[in-house]
Scaffold this motif. Sequence first.
Motif, short mmCIF file in Angstrom:
data_model
loop_
_atom_site.label_atom_id
_atom_site.label_comp_id
_atom_site.label_asym_id
_atom_site.label_seq_id
_atom_site.Cartn_x
_atom_site.Cartn_y
_atom_site.Cartn_z
N ILE A 28 24.19 50.12 46.14
CA ILE A 28 23.10 49.60 46.42
C ILE A 28 23.65 47.87 47.36
O ILE A 28 22.77 47.70 48.85
N VAL A 29 24.36 47.32 46.47
CA VAL A 29 24.77 45.70 47.34
C VAL A 29 25.70 46.25 48.63
O VAL A 29 25.50 45.81 50.08
N ALA A 30 26.61 47.37 48.26
CA ALA A 30 27.86 47.47 49.74
C ALA A 30 27.00 48.08 50.71
O ALA A 30 27.27 47.79 51.46
N ARG A 31 26.08 48.93 50.57
CA ARG A 31 24.97 49.54 51.49
C ARG A 31 24.09 48.70 52.61
O ARG A 31 23.58 48.52 53.47
N LYS A 32 24.07 47.13 51.35
CA LYS A 32 23.05 46.82 52.29
C LYS A 32 23.78 45.44 53.12
O LYS A 32 23.23 44.58 54.07
N VAL A 33 25.27 45.33 52.50
CA VAL A 33 25.58 43.77 53.50
C VAL A 33 27.17 43.97 54.19
O VAL A 33 27.87 43.49 54.14
N THR A 34 27.79 45.68 53.90
CA THR A 34 28.83 46.24 54.48
C THR A 34 28.48 47.14 56.19
O THR A 34 27.36 48.16 54.91
N ASP A 35 28.88 46.95 56.74
CA ASP A 35 28.93 48.19 57.66
C ASP A 35 29.61 49.29 57.49
O ASP A 35 30.69 49.62 56.41
N PRO A 36 28.52 50.49 57.40
CA PRO A 36 29.02 51.63 57.00
C PRO A 36 30.57 51.91 58.01
O PRO A 36 31.28 52.96 57.35
N THR A 37 30.93 51.46 59.21
CA THR A 37 31.88 51.54 59.66
C THR A 37 33.40 50.86 59.91
O THR A 37 34.34 50.64 60.32
N GLU A 38 32.37 50.11 58.84
CA GLU A 38 33.86 48.43 58.80
C GLU A 38 34.87 49.15 57.91
O GLU A 38 34.78 50.19 57.33
N ARG A 39 36.45 48.86 58.15
CA ARG A 39 37.15 49.72 57.18
C ARG A 39 37.90 47.98 56.96
O ARG A 39 38.03 47.51 56.59
N ILE A 40 37.74 49.43 55.73
CA ILE A 40 38.44 48.49 54.32
C ILE A 40 39.55 48.96 54.23
O ILE A 40 40.43 50.20 53.61
N THR A 41 41.01 47.85 53.25
CA THR A 41 41.52 48.40 52.60
C THR A 41 42.26 48.04 51.39
O THR A 41 41.80 47.29 50.83
N VAL A 42 42.66 48.89 50.89
CA VAL A 42 43.08 49.02 49.81
C VAL A 42 44.30 48.56 49.47
O VAL A 42 45.26 49.05 49.54
N GLY A 43 44.29 47.33 49.27
CA GLY A 43 45.10 46.83 48.79
C GLY A 43 45.87 46.41 47.38
O GLY A 43 45.49 47.07 47.41
N ARG A 44 47.32 45.94 47.51
CA ARG A 44 47.52 45.57 46.31
C ARG A 44 46.52 44.54 45.09
O ARG A 44 47.22 44.73 44.11
N ASN A 45 45.69 43.77 46.15
CA ASN A 45 45.17 43.48 45.10
C ASN A 45 43.83 44.05 44.22
O ASN A 45 43.65 44.04 43.22
N VAL A 46 43.62 45.58 45.31
CA VAL A 46 42.73 46.27 44.90
C VAL A 46 43.21 47.39 43.90
O VAL A 46 42.89 46.79 43.22
N MET A 47 44.51 47.32 44.42
CA MET A 47 44.95 48.27 43.15
C MET A 47 46.07 47.58 42.20
O MET A 47 45.86 48.18 40.94
N ALA A 48 45.40 46.17 41.38
CA ALA A 48 45.55 45.97 40.45
C ALA A 48 44.97 46.08 39.25
O ALA A 48 45.00 45.49 37.91
N THR A 49 43.75 45.94 40.26
CA THR A 49 42.62 47.08 38.64
C THR A 49 42.52 47.53 37.90
O THR A 49 43.47 48.69 38.48
N TYR A 50 42.62 48.01 36.61
CA TYR A 50 42.77 48.64 35.51
C TYR A 50 42.70 49.88 36.06
O TYR A 50 41.19 50.39 36.76
N GLY A 51 43.22 50.99 36.34
CA GLY A 51 42.63 52.68 36.79
C GLY A 51 42.70 52.72 38.01
O GLY A 51 43.03 52.23 38.91
#
Length: 327
Positions: free
Chosen positions: A136-159
Amino acid sequence: MRQFFTVVFGGLLAIVAGIGIAYGGSRAWIAVKPHLPSFFVSIHIPILSDLVASGDHVPGADGTSISGFSRTIRYSAAEEEDIINTAAQMLPQSPTGTITASAYVVRNLTTGEFLIGHNADQLVPVASLTKLVTAIVARKVTDPTERITVGRNVMATYGNTAEFQAGETFTANDLYYPLLMVSSNDAAEAFALAYGRKEFIQQMNDFVQSIGAYHSYFADASGLSPYNISSANDLALILDWIRKNDPHILEITMEKSRTIRAHTWVNPTHFLSWSTYLGGKNGYTPEADRTGALLFAHGSKKEVYSVVVLGSELRDQDVVTLLAKVR
């Protein structure tokens, strides 16, 4: 020689006659089909083997037929009770036959009526049901065409249920599929970090307060934290807000699979095979146990029902049992 030609021409005549009969039969079916009784519904869905424990057998005498790789189910509205009963029998059973969830609620969202509840305002960890609010929040605050990179800081999340590779880039629109279909913790964290993690989580907490879900609080965007808490009543309220204001979130949760570049995400939700299922989300952590917040078109009027179960040992069985109680 005369006998040879007799055999050959006789065979050809038989083939021609067979083709003629088949063609006539197909034309007759085309003429008759529109006049079949309207109360029958024909739906092609995958066989419900994913609801059956390994080695179990789905009874054949259930009014279904196999065609190619799908099973055709033909039933009237009055027969839905049998479908629910059959599903209940195929799911793992509680040793006592009771609901295993520590808190639950069933609401008729069409009428606003509270139907069944137990500890419905109790504060408990909700695991990946968090991701409904993340979306819900992402669709409110993030442009749908915004490019988001899955960096190493993201990959550090469990799972890593989405099987991302460090450095991959997706549009925000793309990331909603792994977030909601395979409950990707990485996708949730990617949304939060792209906006600013602290600010994103604050937006989540501001949102639930704004709609009256006063028992809800979030410490992260994925649901991994045991401090992500809510109540069955609050989650029913959040589901109702989504269906009225952002139903595309529910549409994503109902997709069976989605392929984006090298990734194919397959939705493991059992209720995808039900014609009455309208979407929702499941979750699990050791602290929360199994959780679910789901919508169904239920009853003869197909009114919208929310079913929320928290702290459940047998989540799907609990959901089926609760639906059976209100039919």
